[in-house]
Design a protein around this motif. Sequence first.
Motif, mmCIF file in Angstrom:
data_model
loop_
_atom_site.group_PDB
_atom_site.id
_atom_site.type_symbol
_atom_site.label_atom_id
_atom_site.label_comp_id
_atom_site.label_asym_id
_atom_site.label_seq_id
_atom_site.Cartn_x
_atom_site.Cartn_y
_atom_site.Cartn_z
ATOM 1 N N GLU B 42 26.815 37.923 -19.436
ATOM 2 C CA GLU B 42 26.926 36.488 -19.683
ATOM 3 C C GLU B 42 27.009 35.786 -18.342
ATOM 4 O OE1 GLU B 42 30.537 36.112 -21.964
ATOM 5 O OE2 GLU B 42 31.621 35.361 -20.236
ATOM 6 N N ALA B 43 26.468 34.593 -18.259
ATOM 7 C CA ALA B 43 26.475 33.877 -16.989
ATOM 8 C C ALA B 43 26.402 32.381 -17.217
ATOM 9 C CB ALA B 43 25.300 34.316 -16.131
ATOM 10 N N ILE B 44 26.883 31.653 -16.214
ATOM 11 C CA ILE B 44 26.693 30.199 -16.131
ATOM 12 C C ILE B 44 26.291 29.900 -14.685
ATOM 13 C CG2 ILE B 44 28.273 29.518 -17.976
ATOM 14 C CD1 ILE B 44 30.429 28.936 -15.875
ATOM 15 N N GLY B 45 25.760 28.711 -14.434
ATOM 16 C CA GLY B 45 25.379 28.373 -13.073
ATOM 17 C C GLY B 45 24.359 27.269 -13.054
ATOM 18 N N ALA B 46 23.455 27.360 -12.088
ATOM 19 C CA ALA B 46 22.395 26.356 -11.967
ATOM 20 C C ALA B 46 21.174 27.038 -11.372
ATOM 21 C CB ALA B 46 22.856 25.213 -11.066
ATOM 22 N N ILE B 67 9.798 24.728 -16.186
ATOM 23 C CA ILE B 67 10.506 23.465 -15.958
ATOM 24 C C ILE B 67 10.764 23.401 -14.457
ATOM 25 C CG2 ILE B 67 12.457 22.015 -16.644
ATOM 26 C CD1 ILE B 67 12.780 23.728 -19.143
ATOM 27 N N ASN B 68 9.969 22.561 -13.796
ATOM 28 C CA ASN B 68 9.998 22.547 -12.331
ATOM 29 C C ASN B 68 10.999 21.572 -11.753
ATOM 30 O OD1 ASN B 68 8.060 24.603 -11.739
ATOM 31 N ND2 ASN B 68 6.530 23.230 -12.638
ATOM 32 N N GLU B 69 12.234 21.701 -12.168
ATOM 33 C CA GLU B 69 13.273 20.837 -11.630
ATOM 34 C C GLU B 69 14.606 21.555 -11.758
ATOM 35 O OE1 GLU B 69 12.552 17.610 -14.384
ATOM 36 O OE2 GLU B 69 14.350 18.115 -15.503
ATOM 37 N N PRO B 70 15.593 21.126 -10.983
ATOM 38 C CA PRO B 70 16.912 21.761 -11.065
ATOM 39 C C PRO B 70 17.541 21.568 -12.440
ATOM 40 C CG PRO B 70 16.703 20.560 -9.011
ATOM 41 C CD PRO B 70 15.532 20.161 -9.862
ATOM 42 N N LEU B 71 18.218 22.600 -12.890
ATOM 43 C CA LEU B 71 18.856 22.596 -14.206
ATOM 44 C C LEU B 71 20.182 23.335 -14.130
ATOM 45 C CD1 LEU B 71 15.605 23.836 -15.934
ATOM 46 C CD2 LEU B 71 16.658 21.652 -16.527
ATOM 47 N N GLU B 72 21.128 22.928 -14.935
ATOM 48 C CA GLU B 72 22.345 23.715 -15.119
ATOM 49 C C GLU B 72 22.031 24.857 -16.090
ATOM 50 O OE1 GLU B 72 25.589 22.853 -13.728
ATOM 51 O OE2 GLU B 72 24.277 21.549 -12.572
ATOM 52 N N ILE B 73 22.611 26.018 -15.869
ATOM 53 C CA ILE B 73 22.576 27.091 -16.874
ATOM 54 C C ILE B 73 23.840 26.889 -17.697
ATOM 55 C CG2 ILE B 73 22.617 29.579 -17.351
ATOM 56 C CD1 ILE B 73 21.779 30.032 -14.406
#
Lengths: 145, 145, 145
Positions: B42-46, B67-73
């Motif tokens: 399991e993980a979270i991040g960006a 999706i070519n942009e920054p995203l939060e996980i």
Amino acid sequence: MAVLKEVKQKKIIMGKLRNGADLLEELTDICKKGNISLGRIEAIGAVRKASVGFYDQEKREYLFININEPLEITNLTGNISIKESKPFVHAHVTLADSKGRAYGGHLAPGTIVFACECVIEILEGPVFERGFDQETGLSLWNMQE
Amino acid sequence: MAVLKEVKQKKIIMGKLRNGADLLEELTDICKKGNISLGRIEAIGAVRKASVGFYDQEKREYLFININEPLEITNLTGNISIKESKPFVHAHVTLADSKGRAYGGHLAPGTIVFACECVIEILEGPVFERGFDQETGLSLWNMQE
Amino acid sequence: MAVLKEVKQKKIIMGKLRNGADLLEELTDICKKGNISLGRIEAIGAVRKASVGFYDQEKREYLFININEPLEITNLTGNISIKESKPFVHAHVTLADSKGRAYGGHLAPGTIVFACECVIEILEGPVFERGFDQETGLSLWNMQE
């Protein structure tokens, strides 16, 4: 390379948060009162309203998105570690509105619990302490390989 | 009926992935180097950008969404098993953009880590091996009841 | 305050659900047949179609959203406890469509599995029993501090 450390399961606690509580504050309080310095958290439930952060990787600052309506928490995933000598909760949430559309981000204060069922797995192992990370501008674990 | 086998917790590792890594490759590398043949992740991040798969159940092929942009996980959930005699990571991710809108799918190569905190629970038990599943066209665990 | 109780890990089972099964019914069946009265569930996979609930906090009733197309399950998070003397599964799902857009809510009957890989952590501890909660109108754990 990735830096991963072995940790051990110490204890699992499971239960519910109270209606009206600030989700992030409540989780943080549980950790502070329980002296929990390492762990993982998962939860589902519903909130009266939410505030989530998105980290602008270029400007190096969080933007906060407020959703002022009831939402389901389809998933909360988080971890517990130490920041400035205190237990610190880092959690991300996924939410869904009345049309089933999903939203999410970094859990911020201002997310108010309607109902929430959570499992906290308390871990023991090396100290996971957060400090300023120059590369990203975030507060990350200052671990060495 | 469902086919479920008993597994046991062997070890838990927790830590962070490095900025700039390919998320799926990095997780796979950790498993290969650590000889991890069974587990959950399991993980979270960006991420800096993402590529996720959607399986077209009729055409029996993956479509990939970039999706070519920054995203939060907001959540990564995955498992580790064996495919073609090697440790194989199967993970799904939920992501959120700067407006808080959520996206997701089957984690594909091309998803680049900005920051990522993960917990890997290494398991032991029967061999979980993937093979071609005629009914779905997917690579599923070839388990017998 | 939150009410959290200590629970212990008893057993972990991992495997796959069958194509065509009703996701919630299948998970509930596993718990009933396995006499599982406490636990946590996580899963990823894909569904042929989905039905998710959103709880209207004012009207105190669930609205159900039907999505009549194939979707990835990017995350299922749930727990197992007792309701009306029987094992009861409470799960939330996050789903993604062919464009990568995410949806979610309270897992309802009518969500049909295409493929699903799940981990069930069976727990033991105090009885977690659901009963009517006056404050929310939901069926919550009737736990006392």
